[in-house]
Design a protein around this motif. Structure first.
Motif, mmCIF file in Angstrom:
data_model
loop_
_atom_site.group_PDB
_atom_site.id
_atom_site.type_symbol
_atom_site.label_atom_id
_atom_site.label_comp_id
_atom_site.label_asym_id
_atom_site.label_seq_id
_atom_site.Cartn_x
_atom_site.Cartn_y
_atom_site.Cartn_z
ATOM 1 N N THR B 21 0.839 -1.202 0.000
ATOM 2 C CA THR B 21 0.000 0.000 0.000
ATOM 3 C C THR B 21 0.874 1.252 0.000
ATOM 4 O O THR B 21 0.666 2.165 -0.809
ATOM 5 C CB THR B 21 -0.927 0.012 1.230
ATOM 6 N N GLY B 90 -6.166 -1.128 3.150
ATOM 7 C CA GLY B 90 -5.232 -0.948 2.038
ATOM 8 C C GLY B 90 -5.949 -0.897 0.706
ATOM 9 O O GLY B 90 -5.657 -0.038 -0.141
ATOM 10 N N THR B 91 -6.898 -1.779 0.508
ATOM 11 C CA THR B 91 -7.660 -1.793 -0.750
ATOM 12 C C THR B 91 -8.436 -0.494 -0.917
ATOM 13 O O THR B 91 -8.457 0.108 -2.003
ATOM 14 C CB THR B 91 -8.623 -2.991 -0.779
ATOM 15 N N LEU B 94 -6.064 2.289 -1.823
ATOM 16 C CA LEU B 94 -5.637 2.213 -3.227
ATOM 17 C C LEU B 94 -6.704 2.806 -4.152
ATOM 18 O O LEU B 94 -6.404 3.653 -4.999
ATOM 19 C CB LEU B 94 -5.345 0.766 -3.626
ATOM 20 N N PHE B 95 -7.949 2.358 -3.980
ATOM 21 C CA PHE B 95 -9.008 2.858 -4.867
ATOM 22 C C PHE B 95 -9.196 4.364 -4.701
ATOM 23 O O PHE B 95 -9.276 5.114 -5.685
ATOM 24 C CB PHE B 95 -10.329 2.115 -4.625
ATOM 25 N N PHE B 98 -6.264 6.431 -6.214
ATOM 26 C CA PHE B 98 -6.260 6.544 -7.674
ATOM 27 C C PHE B 98 -7.432 7.380 -8.189
ATOM 28 O O PHE B 98 -7.309 8.040 -9.219
ATOM 29 C CB PHE B 98 -6.194 5.159 -8.332
ATOM 30 N N ILE B 99 -8.534 7.381 -7.461
ATOM 31 C CA ILE B 99 -9.635 8.280 -7.827
ATOM 32 C C ILE B 99 -9.175 9.721 -7.649
ATOM 33 O O ILE B 99 -9.363 10.578 -8.516
ATOM 34 C CB ILE B 99 -10.896 8.000 -6.970
ATOM 35 N N ALA B 102 -6.724 10.685 -10.337
ATOM 36 C CA ALA B 102 -7.308 10.833 -11.665
ATOM 37 C C ALA B 102 -8.104 12.127 -11.794
ATOM 38 O O ALA B 102 -8.144 12.725 -12.875
ATOM 39 C CB ALA B 102 -8.211 9.641 -11.973
#
Lengths: 151, 105
Positions: B21, B90-91, B94-95, B98-99, B102
């Protein structure tokens, strides 16, 4: 895409999905009593092997082809977030899977025939295995979204 | 596979999830780190995987060497629970990262 890369991509998906199915078997098996401990150990062991193979096959495809041939198509298309968010998150969350799978496998082998007498460990392991299954599903669905964005 | 081994693997798993992460977020925020991963391992993602595997093995050996079986058995369930929560966290990180990257960076 060469035939070899098509083979690797197909293998990555097949191996990964089969690994997820095996951890579903482990998860469901942990919820039962009495435990079919040998079946759980073997399913987890094969799950680890398949996840690692999925990592290697997908990794080769990703490192040698995706970045130069697929990523630009997605980013130039109507769904650039399929790469910037979904693929980026997927490729890194995927890295967790093999290590989590090894932990599950290790605990099953360490407590062989004794897991039922350790309900706290069994419960925690059940949660971890369920998480691996759901994380695998999320990763697989992310792959479907990414594939769709390429077309 | 012994109880001590499963304890060491669980600690190694926690350290590796945290590492993956952190290095994922840091490599995107610090271009020099991403460049180093690319130059050392031909691809940043390969580098993260190789380092994660190396760290997993290293922590396993370190913890295995120092763990006591009675304590290992007693701590395993809390460690597995911690691994569950850290993976979920951690998941999500990550999401969300990146959102953010972006759309808002």
């Amino acid at each position: 895409m060469t035939d070899f890369l098509k083979f690797l991509l197909t293998a990555h998906i097949f191996l990964g999905v089969t690994g997820i199915i095996l951890f579903y078997v482990v998860w469901m098996g942990l919820l039962k009593s009495p435990l079919a401990e040998r079946k759980l150990r073997l399913s987890a062991l094969w799950g680890v092997i398949l996840f690692v193979l999925s990592w290697l096959t997908g990794g080769y495809y990703y490192a040698t082809y995706y970045g130069k041939a697929v990523k630009p198509v997605i980013k130039a298309g109507p769904f650039p977030w399929a790469h910037s968010v979904i693929m980026e998150a997927k490729e890194h969350a995927f890295l967790y899977l093999s290590f989590l799978a090894i932990v599950i496998c290790a605990v099953l082998y360490a407590y062989r025939e004794n897991l039922e007498s350790r309900p706290e460990i069994k419960t925690a392991l059940t949660w971890l295995t369920g998480l691996v299954f759901f994380l695998g599903i999320i990763i697989t669905l992310s792959g479907v979204v990414i594939s769709g964005a390429v077309r | 596979m012994t109880i001590k081994s499963s304890f060491a693997v669980s600690v190694a798993g926690i350290c590796t999830v945290v590492f993956i992460t952190l290095i994922t977020v840091l490599a995107d925020l610090v271009p020099a780190l991403k460049d180093w991963l690319k130059s050392a391992f031909t691809h940043h993602w390969i580098g993260k995987g190789v380092l994660a595997a190396g760290l997993f093995a290293l922590f396993y050996l370190l913890v295995y060497g120092s763990a006591k079986p009675e304590k290992a058995d007693h701590l395993l369930a809390p460690l597995l629970r911690a691994l569950v929560w850290l993976t979920i966290l951690g998941t999500a990180i990550l999401f969300l990262f990146f959102i953010w990257e972006a759309y808002w960076k």
